[in-house]
Structures are given as C-alpha cells and as structure tokens.
Motif scaffolding. Sequence first.
Motif, PDB file in Angstrom:
ATOM      1  N   ASN A 142       0.809  -1.221   0.000  1.00 10.95           N
ATOM      2  CA  ASN A 142       0.000   0.000   0.000  1.00 10.95           C
ATOM      3  C   ASN A 142       0.846   1.278   0.000  1.00 10.95           C
ATOM      4  O   ASN A 142       2.037   1.226   0.288  1.00 10.95           O
ATOM      5  CB  ASN A 142      -0.946  -0.033   1.201  1.00 10.95           C
ATOM      6  CG  ASN A 142      -2.082  -1.017   0.970  1.00 10.95           C
ATOM      7  OD1 ASN A 142      -2.524  -1.190  -0.173  1.00 10.95           O
ATOM      8  ND2 ASN A 142      -2.522  -1.686   2.010  1.00 10.95           N
ATOM      9  N   PRO A 143       0.211   2.422  -0.311  1.00 11.23           N
ATOM     10  CA  PRO A 143       0.982   3.674  -0.438  1.00 11.23           C
ATOM     11  C   PRO A 143       1.596   4.172   0.866  1.00 11.23           C
ATOM     12  O   PRO A 143       2.559   4.921   0.841  1.00 11.23           O
ATOM     13  CB  PRO A 143      -0.048   4.698  -0.933  1.00 11.23           C
ATOM     14  CG  PRO A 143      -1.287   3.957  -1.242  1.00 11.23           C
ATOM     15  CD  PRO A 143      -1.199   2.582  -0.691  1.00 11.23           C
ATOM     16  N   VAL A 144       1.022   3.749   2.003  1.00 12.41           N
ATOM     17  CA  VAL A 144       1.556   4.208   3.291  1.00 12.41           C
ATOM     18  C   VAL A 144       1.888   2.992   4.161  1.00 12.41           C
ATOM     19  O   VAL A 144       1.071   2.089   4.321  1.00 12.41           O
ATOM     20  CB  VAL A 144       0.529   5.100   4.033  1.00 12.41           C
ATOM     21  CG1 VAL A 144       1.047   5.505   5.410  1.00 12.41           C
ATOM     22  CG2 VAL A 144       0.222   6.350   3.206  1.00 12.41           C
ATOM     23  N   ILE A 145       3.104   3.007   4.704  1.00 13.69           N
ATOM     24  CA  ILE A 145       3.539   1.915   5.581  1.00 13.69           C
ATOM     25  C   ILE A 145       3.506   2.439   7.029  1.00 13.69           C
ATOM     26  O   ILE A 145       4.044   3.507   7.344  1.00 13.69           O
ATOM     27  CB  ILE A 145       4.974   1.437   5.209  1.00 13.69           C
ATOM     28  CG1 ILE A 145       4.941   0.583   3.942  1.00 13.69           C
ATOM     29  CG2 ILE A 145       5.570   0.570   6.318  1.00 13.69           C
ATOM     30  CD1 ILE A 145       4.723   1.234   2.669  1.00 13.69           C
ATOM     31  N   PHE A 146       2.824   1.690   7.870  1.00 18.53           N
ATOM     32  CA  PHE A 146       2.716   2.018   9.301  1.00 18.53           C
ATOM     33  C   PHE A 146       3.539   0.954  10.016  1.00 18.53           C
ATOM     34  O   PHE A 146       3.193  -0.231   9.995  1.00 18.53           O
ATOM     35  CB  PHE A 146       1.243   1.950   9.703  1.00 18.53           C
ATOM     36  CG  PHE A 146       0.921   2.333  11.129  1.00 18.53           C
ATOM     37  CD1 PHE A 146       1.825   2.996  11.947  1.00 18.53           C
ATOM     38  CD2 PHE A 146      -0.332   2.045  11.653  1.00 18.53           C
ATOM     39  CE1 PHE A 146       1.505   3.358  13.254  1.00 18.53           C
ATOM     40  CE2 PHE A 146      -0.672   2.396  12.960  1.00 18.53           C
ATOM     41  CZ  PHE A 146       0.254   3.045  13.762  1.00 18.53           C
ATOM     42  N   PHE A 147       4.638   1.376  10.604  1.00 18.26           N
ATOM     43  CA  PHE A 147       5.564   0.432  11.230  1.00 18.26           C
ATOM     44  C   PHE A 147       5.474   0.561  12.745  1.00 18.26           C
ATOM     45  O   PHE A 147       5.453   1.675  13.273  1.00 18.26           O
ATOM     46  CB  PHE A 147       6.986   0.737  10.746  1.00 18.26           C
ATOM     47  CG  PHE A 147       8.016  -0.220  11.260  1.00 18.26           C
ATOM     48  CD1 PHE A 147       8.161  -1.480  10.692  1.00 18.26           C
ATOM     49  CD2 PHE A 147       8.832   0.120  12.327  1.00 18.26           C
ATOM     50  CE1 PHE A 147       9.091  -2.388  11.183  1.00 18.26           C
ATOM     51  CE2 PHE A 147       9.768  -0.777  12.817  1.00 18.26           C
ATOM     52  CZ  PHE A 147       9.898  -2.024  12.243  1.00 18.26           C
ATOM     53  N   CYS A 154      12.920   5.776  17.054  1.00 11.98           N
ATOM     54  CA  CYS A 154      11.607   5.273  17.471  1.00 11.98           C
ATOM     55  C   CYS A 154      11.035   4.274  16.435  1.00 11.98           C
ATOM     56  O   CYS A 154      11.008   4.556  15.238  1.00 11.98           O
ATOM     57  CB  CYS A 154      10.636   6.441  17.654  1.00 11.98           C
ATOM     58  SG  CYS A 154       9.025   5.887  18.233  1.00 11.98           S
ATOM     59  N   GLY A 155      10.585   3.137  16.946  1.00 12.52           N
ATOM     60  CA  GLY A 155      10.039   2.098  16.074  1.00 12.52           C
ATOM     61  C   GLY A 155       8.545   2.246  15.842  1.00 12.52           C
ATOM     62  O   GLY A 155       7.844   1.244  15.705  1.00 12.52           O
ATOM     63  N   PHE A 156       8.060   3.468  15.805  1.00 13.92           N
ATOM     64  CA  PHE A 156       6.625   3.722  15.580  1.00 13.92           C
ATOM     65  C   PHE A 156       6.568   4.877  14.588  1.00 13.92           C
ATOM     66  O   PHE A 156       6.841   6.027  14.938  1.00 13.92           O
ATOM     67  CB  PHE A 156       5.975   4.113  16.910  1.00 13.92           C
ATOM     68  CG  PHE A 156       4.468   4.179  16.887  1.00 13.92           C
ATOM     69  CD1 PHE A 156       3.703   3.021  16.799  1.00 13.92           C
ATOM     70  CD2 PHE A 156       3.811   5.394  16.990  1.00 13.92           C
ATOM     71  CE1 PHE A 156       2.313   3.081  16.810  1.00 13.92           C
ATOM     72  CE2 PHE A 156       2.420   5.464  17.004  1.00 13.92           C
ATOM     73  CZ  PHE A 156       1.673   4.304  16.907  1.00 13.92           C
ATOM     74  N   ARG A 157       6.271   4.556  13.329  1.00 15.11           N
ATOM     75  CA  ARG A 157       6.399   5.591  12.301  1.00 15.11           C
ATOM     76  C   ARG A 157       5.568   5.290  11.055  1.00 15.11           C
ATOM     77  O   ARG A 157       5.196   4.144  10.810  1.00 15.11           O
ATOM     78  CB  ARG A 157       7.860   5.767  11.914  1.00 15.11           C
ATOM     79  CG  ARG A 157       8.555   4.479  11.493  1.00 15.11           C
ATOM     80  CD  ARG A 157      10.028   4.697  11.179  1.00 15.11           C
ATOM     81  NE  ARG A 157      10.832   5.060  12.334  1.00 15.11           N
ATOM     82  CZ  ARG A 157      11.969   5.765  12.284  1.00 15.11           C
ATOM     83  NH1 ARG A 157      12.434   6.183  11.121  1.00 15.11           N
ATOM     84  NH2 ARG A 157      12.648   6.036  13.368  1.00 15.11           N
ATOM     85  N   LEU A 158       5.310   6.332  10.285  1.00  8.58           N
ATOM     86  CA  LEU A 158       4.641   6.196   8.988  1.00  8.58           C
ATOM     87  C   LEU A 158       5.661   6.542   7.908  1.00  8.58           C
ATOM     88  O   LEU A 158       6.417   7.509   8.062  1.00  8.58           O
ATOM     89  CB  LEU A 158       3.466   7.175   8.874  1.00  8.58           C
ATOM     90  CG  LEU A 158       2.329   7.045   9.876  1.00  8.58           C
ATOM     91  CD1 LEU A 158       1.244   8.076   9.570  1.00  8.58           C
ATOM     92  CD2 LEU A 158       1.742   5.636   9.836  1.00  8.58           C
ATOM     93  N   ILE A 159       5.644   5.772   6.844  1.00 10.12           N
ATOM     94  CA  ILE A 159       6.601   6.015   5.758  1.00 10.12           C
ATOM     95  C   ILE A 159       5.874   5.843   4.428  1.00 10.12           C
ATOM     96  O   ILE A 159       5.142   4.859   4.234  1.00 10.12           O
ATOM     97  CB  ILE A 159       7.784   5.004   5.781  1.00 10.12           C
ATOM     98  CG1 ILE A 159       8.248   4.731   7.213  1.00 10.12           C
ATOM     99  CG2 ILE A 159       8.935   5.501   4.919  1.00 10.12           C
ATOM    100  CD1 ILE A 159       9.200   3.553   7.330  1.00 10.12           C
ATOM    101  N   LYS A 160       6.082   6.793   3.508  1.00 13.04           N
ATOM    102  CA  LYS A 160       5.471   6.636   2.181  1.00 13.04           C
ATOM    103  C   LYS A 160       6.198   5.534   1.418  1.00 13.04           C
ATOM    104  O   LYS A 160       7.399   5.338   1.589  1.00 13.04           O
ATOM    105  CB  LYS A 160       5.535   7.951   1.421  1.00 13.04           C
ATOM    106  CG  LYS A 160       4.559   8.976   1.961  1.00 13.04           C
ATOM    107  CD  LYS A 160       4.531  10.220   1.105  1.00 13.04           C
ATOM    108  CE  LYS A 160       3.653  11.276   1.764  1.00 13.04           C
ATOM    109  NZ  LYS A 160       3.933  12.621   1.273  1.00 13.04           N
TER     110      LYS A 160
END
Length: 250
Positions: free
Chosen positions: A93-98, A160-166
């Motif tokens: 998907n276009p946005v990765i939520f890690f 930080c292991g909590f992030r959004l990445i395109k």
Amino acid sequence: MPEITSQSVKPISLILLVHQEAETIAQVIKDFYDKVIAKIPGSQIIICEDGSTDGTKEILKNLAKQYPLTLDLREQKRGYTGAMKDGFALAQNPVIFFSDSDGQHDPADFWRMYPLLEQYDMVIGWKKNRQDVWYRLLMTYVFNKLISLYFGTKLHDIDCGFRLIKKEAVSFLLQQTWRIKHCVNSELTVKVRAAGFSVGEIPVAHFSRQFGASRGLPVKKLPKIVWHILSGLPQIKKDIKQIKAGQTKP
Ligand SMILES: Nc1nc2c(ncn2[C@@H]2O[C@H](COP(=O)(O)OP(=O)(O)OP(=O)(O)O)[C@@H](O)[C@H]2O)c(=O)[nH]1
Ligand SMILES: [Mg+2]
C-alpha cells in the motif's frame, strides 16, 4: 492541519515485528485492527515473526482466522533488521505504518500522525514521556545528541520504532545496504533524508512493557552493541555522500 476522515486515508500496510510476544500479541493485533485497520478499506497487516518458542506462532495462526493477517513466520531468528526488510518487501500500500508489537504504543496515535504526510515522507513518533528504565532514557538522550551532531538531524527520537513512511521512501530503502543491526531505524532515517525525502516527528504515547523484563538493550550486551553502532556510523556517512551524489529520489 487538514481534518482527516477514514474515507480520505489511503490504504495502509501495517508492519508488526514479533518475537516472543505470546502474552501481548492478541491484544495488540485487536487494538491495531479496531482502532486503525478496520476503518481503512484495503489495508493489510503484515506480521514478521521469527524464532519465538513461547507459543507466539500458534497464537498468530489462530488470529489469522479472525483478522486479515499476512503471516511471515520463521523458525530461525533473522533478527529485527532482517524481519523489517522482509516486512517492507511485503508492503503493497501507499503508506507503511511500522510499529513494535509489544503493546507499548497506542495505535490511535496513527490519526494524529497521518495528516503530517501532507508535509513529510516519513513521520516518526516521539516518545516524549518514555516509560523505560533510567539508563535507557539516558542512552537515548546521548544517542540522539550524537546523531544530531554527526548527521545534522534535529529529531528527538530518531530511532523510534513507531512511524509512517510513504511507499516511495520504503522502495528507496529496500535498494540500500543496511549497515547496523541495532538502532537501524536511525540509519534508515538519515538515509531517506539524504535522498531528499522529508522527515517530521510528533509526540506519541508510550507505555511500559506490561509482561516480562525489558529486552531491547540488555546491560550485558551493551558494550558490544554500542561498539557495533559507533563503528558503523562512518560507513553510513559514506553511504550518505553517495546517496546525495546520486540524488536517488525520483
Ligand atoms: N521478528 C522479530 N521481531 C523482533 C526481534 N527482536 C525484537 N522484535 C520485536 O520488535 C519489537 C521491539 O523489540 P523490543 O524487545 O520490545 O525492544 P524495545 O522496545 O527496545 O525493548 P523493551 O524494553 O523490551 O520493550 C517488539 O515488538 C519485538 O517483539 C527479532 O529478532 N525478530
Ligand atoms: Mg518495547
């Protein structure tokens, strides 16, 4: 900041890394599903697990009957970095939520982070009121100062292991060699910046580990880990020079 509704959000790929989380994983997946995934059609949950011997694998297989999980389970431990890379490769998907899968984050913070993607290619959670033991707080403070000085970043919680990445930034990272096994989120952040992607941060909630002792930075292994990271920094700097020279961002 623009108001967001679940209809205006692009489908996301949630990546959870999992190792020995039998006591927490069911609640964590339920929480992410209820608060985020169920509200965004077309979203996926990717679970990259390895080496668990505490029943985590069996719990995950059962949860897959109830939730839309893509399971990547391994007998051998490939480690946090290896699991993360595999998770990135599975994301469609276009946005990765890690996120970590240990119940220390609040999935609902997603809704405050997402609007920042209007401005940034990567949005990092900043654990402002971090619930960890004192020596980890101290190490995090020193580490962030060091990285700021060495790479010119101005972030409070770069690892930080909590992030959004395109997705474009994730595709770029998949083409790179990842140098360090610990604090790899920091390496990935400085590299996406070097390629011209923008990075922002926002305070997020942080809870203490509910079950078991902290495992992220074992005191016994500390000298080895610190040496591994410090000796990797010059190589990362060299990589950054090359990235800047090539301006890899499309
Ligand atoms: N797949 C995979 N996941 C891992 C591995 N090591 C840690 N994880 C997961 O990565 C997340 C972060 O690891 P933690 O051990 O919680 O690290 P931390 O948050 O720095 O330390 P704690 O204080 O113990 O919470 C957790 O959700 C773990 O389950 C690994 O080798 N493989
Ligand atoms: Mg943790």
